[in-house]
Scaffold this active site. Sequence first.
Site: not given
Ligand code: 9WN
Length: 437
Positions: A170, A402
């Site tokens: 992201d 994470e």
């Molecule tokens: C938005 C769930 C997700 C991953 C992404 C990571 C993070 C979300 C956030 O978490 O994104 O989709 O709220 O930041 O960047 O890769 O799928 O683990």
Amino acid sequence: MAEMSRSTHIRRQAEAVLLGNWIGGHTVPARTLYPHQWSWDTAFIAVGLAQVAPLRAWQDLHSLFMAQWPDGRVPHIVFDPDVSDRDYFPGPSFWRAAGSGFARAGTTGIVQPPVHALAAWLVHQAHPAPDELRRLYPLLVKQQHYLAAHRNAGGAGLASIVHPWESGLDNSPAWDEALAVLPADTDILRLHHRRDIEVSVVSHRPTDRDYARYIALASVYRDQGYQDYGVRGPHPFLVECPAFNALNASAELALADIAKEVGADPLPHRERAAAIGRAMVERLYNPETGMFHALDVRAEKLSPARCVSGLIPLILPDLPEAIVDSLATQALSAHFGMASLPLPSYDRLAADFDPVRYWRGPVWINMNWLLWRGFTTHGRPDLAAALRASMLEVIERSGCYEYFHPVSGEGIGTAQFSWTAALALDLLASDLAGLKG
Ligand code: 9WN
């Protein structure tokens, strides 16, 4: 710790994480920070569940595909009706997307990298389930069709993402230039309350200015009814990401394998994979840096940032040998410094390398797992073994976090994160004689 007890220790932890995050019907990435079902997380999770609970792996994949939209897109989040709208932002009331009728609380309208065909094929390798493959195959084909038909904004056959969240990486510096031309109106955050910084450390998360842009971009896409208009359309962010497209090509290769198994024709899948690979080399490879970069389709400009996503094309078996060599050189260079720790998400030498902020420095296991597969595919068992050992070492030392600090290896972000646990199980199960799949 002896090798045996070390694996047992990691395996127990990882199994407990996946069990703890199983909420009946699907697995969440992490209970507090990410309480819904995420698209590419589901694929990585299925790969690990294949080792310990294959029925749950299929159930996870099926429950995600139940929410597939009629146009074939697989939404990046499927919202859980039992979770309050206040528990994750942006939630269902922001997206206002019904998705398919099966998603009771709705979905988002954006996608994530298509890792699911590869995951289905790997689950089948671990526990052959031809009926499951037969059920999923047409849905996986539709998912690919959506990307090919609706996301070819650049016209060369690569998929464009319309939002940084679609990449899964992201907050990567890969998007900085494409985002910089957009206004950063932080007033929007008065209207929309950030939940992420209530449940994690502020300095690890995207800045308010970036977050404001994310919300504005998602609102634009929502307000145009989640329609894709291509490069001349109104969408302000259109980027060809090397990792997204490498995973797109790898999905076609996995579909070729699945097609053979279910009695369909593998050839069109192989041809599409080859075409995507060629377009990536032509458009996204920069011989000066020796790696791939994100292309801003609107500005027709490659991002200068060296991000781990630019090494992920290594997963493609037909990549020209000179490029494979160059990617391996980059992985070992001071930019990424693959040594005792896995690769960071961003160039260690960059002035804005940030060891704790989301996708701007820390180590992610899913990226390294893909690179490990890439090194193995290209006959580099020494590099694959080193990377596998460093991933297991960091997980053993810090737990299934994470992400990890790229210098100390300390676990950061949320603890008990599903894809870290799942991919650890896959690493433990894979011997170095070769990859499954
Ligand atoms: C938005 C769930 C997700 C991953 C992404 C990571 C993070 C979300 C956030 O978490 O994104 O989709 O709220 O930041 O960047 O890769 O799928 O683990």
